[in-house]
Design an enzyme around this catalytic site. Structure first.
Site, PDB file in Angstrom:
ATOM      1  N   MET A  18       0.833  -1.203   0.000  1.00 12.89           N
ATOM      2  CA  MET A  18       0.000   0.000   0.000  1.00 12.89           C
ATOM      3  C   MET A  18       0.866   1.251   0.000  1.00 12.89           C
ATOM      4  SD  MET A  18      -3.156  -1.020   2.479  1.00 12.89           S
ATOM      5  CE  MET A  18      -4.030   0.493   2.229  1.00 12.89           C
ATOM      6  N   GLN A  71       7.313  -5.042  -4.909  1.00 12.26           N
ATOM      7  CA  GLN A  71       6.402  -5.053  -6.052  1.00 12.26           C
ATOM      8  C   GLN A  71       6.848  -4.015  -7.078  1.00 12.26           C
ATOM      9  OE1 GLN A  71       2.493  -3.095  -5.984  1.00 12.26           O
ATOM     10  NE2 GLN A  71       1.566  -5.080  -6.416  1.00 12.26           N
ATOM     11  N   CYS A 101      -2.991  -1.530 -10.284  1.00 16.29           N
ATOM     12  CA  CYS A 101      -3.090  -0.107  -9.933  1.00 16.29           C
ATOM     13  C   CYS A 101      -4.027   0.630 -10.903  1.00 16.29           C
ATOM     14  CB  CYS A 101      -1.699   0.533  -9.938  1.00 16.29           C
ATOM     15  SG  CYS A 101      -1.788   2.237  -9.397  1.00 16.29           S
ATOM     16  N   ASN A 203      -8.158 -11.038  -2.159  1.00 16.08           N
ATOM     17  CA  ASN A 203      -7.993  -9.734  -1.524  1.00 16.08           C
ATOM     18  C   ASN A 203      -9.229  -8.862  -1.776  1.00 16.08           C
ATOM     19  OD1 ASN A 203      -6.556  -6.732  -2.616  1.00 16.08           O
ATOM     20  ND2 ASN A 203      -6.505  -7.297  -0.457  1.00 16.08           N
ATOM     21  N   GLY A 204      -9.530  -8.041  -0.779  1.00 15.04           N
ATOM     22  CA  GLY A 204     -10.601  -7.066  -0.914  1.00 15.04           C
ATOM     23  C   GLY A 204     -11.596  -7.141   0.221  1.00 15.04           C
ATOM     24  N   ARG A 228      -6.466  -2.396   3.683  1.00 14.38           N
ATOM     25  CA  ARG A 228      -6.838  -1.309   4.591  1.00 14.38           C
ATOM     26  C   ARG A 228      -7.174  -1.799   5.987  1.00 14.38           C
ATOM     27  NH1 ARG A 228     -11.142   0.748   0.390  1.00 14.38           N
ATOM     28  NH2 ARG A 228     -11.167  -1.523   0.159  1.00 14.38           N
TER      29      ARG A 228
HETATM   30  C1  LIG Z   1      -3.650   4.068  -0.123  1.00 11.43           C
HETATM   31  C2  LIG Z   1      -3.566   2.786  -0.915  1.00 11.43           C
HETATM   32  C3  LIG Z   1      -2.381   2.453  -1.536  1.00 11.43           C
HETATM   33  C4  LIG Z   1      -2.270   1.261  -2.273  1.00 11.43           C
HETATM   34  N1  LIG Z   1      -1.086   0.945  -2.878  1.00 11.43           N
HETATM   35  C5  LIG Z   1      -0.971  -0.227  -3.561  1.00 11.43           C
HETATM   36  C6  LIG Z   1       0.281  -0.635  -4.117  1.00 11.43           C
HETATM   37  O1  LIG Z   1       1.308   0.056  -4.016  1.00 11.43           O
HETATM   38  N2  LIG Z   1       0.303  -1.821  -4.796  1.00 11.43           N
HETATM   39  C7  LIG Z   1      -0.812  -2.623  -4.923  1.00 11.43           C
HETATM   40  O2  LIG Z   1      -0.730  -3.679  -5.541  1.00 11.43           O
HETATM   41  N3  LIG Z   1      -1.980  -2.271  -4.371  1.00 11.43           N
HETATM   42  C8  LIG Z   1      -2.084  -1.115  -3.691  1.00 11.43           C
HETATM   43  N4  LIG Z   1      -3.270  -0.790  -3.107  1.00 11.43           N
HETATM   44  C9  LIG Z   1      -4.399  -1.754  -3.142  1.00 11.43           C
HETATM   45  C10 LIG Z   1      -4.370  -2.637  -1.896  1.00 11.43           C
HETATM   46  O3  LIG Z   1      -3.180  -3.379  -1.824  1.00 11.43           O
HETATM   47  C11 LIG Z   1      -5.549  -3.627  -1.902  1.00 11.43           C
HETATM   48  O4  LIG Z   1      -5.492  -4.426  -3.044  1.00 11.43           O
HETATM   49  C12 LIG Z   1      -6.896  -2.906  -1.851  1.00 11.43           C
HETATM   50  O5  LIG Z   1      -6.882  -1.864  -0.894  1.00 11.43           O
HETATM   51  C13 LIG Z   1      -8.035  -3.886  -1.534  1.00 11.43           C
HETATM   52  O6  LIG Z   1      -7.810  -4.549  -0.320  1.00 11.43           O
HETATM   53  P1  LIG Z   1      -8.509  -4.067   1.068  1.00 11.43           P
HETATM   54  O7  LIG Z   1      -9.995  -3.976   0.782  1.00 11.43           O
HETATM   55  O8  LIG Z   1      -8.153  -5.132   2.052  1.00 11.43           O
HETATM   56  O9  LIG Z   1      -7.958  -2.723   1.386  1.00 11.43           O
HETATM   57  C14 LIG Z   1      -3.400   0.403  -2.386  1.00 11.43           C
HETATM   58  C15 LIG Z   1      -4.596   0.752  -1.737  1.00 11.43           C
HETATM   59  C16 LIG Z   1      -4.697   1.923  -1.020  1.00 11.43           C
HETATM   60  C17 LIG Z   1      -6.013   2.255  -0.349  1.00 11.43           C
END
Ligand SMILES: Cc1cc2nc3c(=O)[nH]c(=O)nc-3n(C[C@H](O)[C@H](O)[C@H](O)COP(=O)(O)O)c2cc1C
Length: 335
Positions: A18, A71, A101, A203-204, A228
């Site tokens: 993230m 990554q 992304c 994931n999600g 998150r």
């Molecule tokens: C602030 C933020 C930054 C993120 N940065 C990345 C990242 O650098 N690489 C990536 O693959 N996903 C990134 N994501 C996506 C998360 O890794 C994840 O796939 C997404 O938030 C869904 O999972 P969650 O519902 O558990 O948060 C980011 C998400 C957020 C909110």
């Protein structure tokens, strides 16, 4: 247990990459409370190949920060291969390729989630990376598709990834167009499960044990990735592991005193790894993660936004009593 080529993890609950969130201090803290495996935030393959100083800063780690994945994001197969070799040479335990992304700066240039619609380019990237990496596992993290949420696009890319020799696939159950809106669709992730036999990580929207169980039951995933849900909540990894192992005992939520103690610990770790000025700006978001949904958090945010020193920050955290007017904080917005 999660076995990814040379890497065997005891836990099948892992932290997602993230940007701006999963930094070194965050990872060290989460490891202390039960997280086993984490990612650095994504880094640009082109910037890594050029030796960009800011990119090296994003990749900062320490001996206690293991096992750890890096990554890369990009769309030129040659640069992706070169960057992958650099990552392996730097000693990380796993290399992930970003196919998820959605932000225009990335996807608009044909990288990240844009690659979901380009199977030929995807194959070139996978082949280039697999050829360049000698020992560590190579994985890809993707969304369900660009606009089609059925999971068909992800399944097609997943099959290519498996044929090219990748070691695992992560699917975030949303499309690029969805961004972070709506609910992650675990049934669509199940489509990817049907398409490949290599390890699949779902994931999600996993925020508690029940979510993780539903994801595993619906999509047959081998592992669960937390995004998150880990922000301001380093206890989540153990809670979910327990639930996935069938333990139905009630979850002990940390009380305010515990949250404050751990937030102060997080602050000290940030101060150990960054300049005070940067830490203060960063802590404005971090502190609100811990106090999310507590009465008074909006007022607290107002105070922290004008805070000028670590001393003042410590005092604000220590004196937060969770008693102010009710107001909610959205972690996605705060992240
Ligand atoms: C602030 C933020 C930054 C993120 N940065 C990345 C990242 O650098 N690489 C990536 O693959 N996903 C990134 N994501 C996506 C998360 O890794 C994840 O796939 C997404 O938030 C869904 O999972 P969650 O519902 O558990 O948060 C980011 C998400 C957020 C909110």
């Amino acid at each position: 247990m999660l076995k990814l080529k040379s890497l065997t993890l005891k836990s099948n609950v892992i932290q997602s990459p993230m940007a701006g969130c999963t930094d070194l201090a965050y990872r060290i803290l989460s490891r202390r409370y039960g997280m086993e495996f984490a990612f650095l935030e994504m880094v640009s393959a082109e910037a890594l190949v050029r030796g960009h100083a800011g990119t090296h800063e994003l990749m900062k780690t320490s001996p206690e920060d293991r096992p750890l994945g890096a990554q890369i994001v990009g769309c030129r197969p040659e640069a992706m291969g070169e960057a992958a070799a650099i990552v392996e040479g730097m000693g990380y335990d796993l290399l992930d390729i970003n196919f998820g992304c959605p932000v225009p700066k990335v996807a608009g240039q044909g990288a990240g989630s844009a690659l979901l619609a380009q199977p030929e380019k995807a194959e070139q990237i996978f082949r280039s990376v697999v050829k360049a990496v000698k020992r560590i596992p190579v994985t890809v993290k993707m969304r369900l598709g660009v606009a089609d949420g059925s999971g068909r696009e992800a399944a097609r890319i997943a099959r290519i990834a498996q044929d090219c020799g990748l070691d695992a696939i992560t699917v975030h159950g949303r499309t690029r167009v969805q961004g972070y809106s709506g609910q992650a669709d675990y049934e669509a992730i199940a489509r990817v499960r049907e398409a490949v036999s290599i390890p699949l990580i779902g994931n999600g929207d996993v925020l508690c044990g029940e979510d993780a169980e539903r994801l595993r039951r619906t999509a047959g995933v081998d592992g669960v990735m937390i995004g998150r849900g880990g922000l301001g909540n380093p206890w989540i990894f153990k809670q979910i592991e327990r639930s996935l192992s069938g333990d139905r005992s009630p979850v002990q939520e940390p009380d305010l005193a515990t949250k404050k103690r751990v937030l102060l610990e997080h602050l000290e770790l940030e101060l150990a790894h960054r300049e005070e000025r940067t830490v203060i700006a960063h802590m404005r978001r971090i502190a609100c993660w811990y106090f999310k949904n507590l009465p008074g958090v909006a007022q607290f945010r107002g105070r922290i936004n004008v805070c000028q020193s670590a001393v003042e920050l410590r005092h604000l955290i220590e004196s937060f009593d969770g008693q102010g007017p009710t107001g909610t904080e959205d972690v996605a917005a705060a992240a």
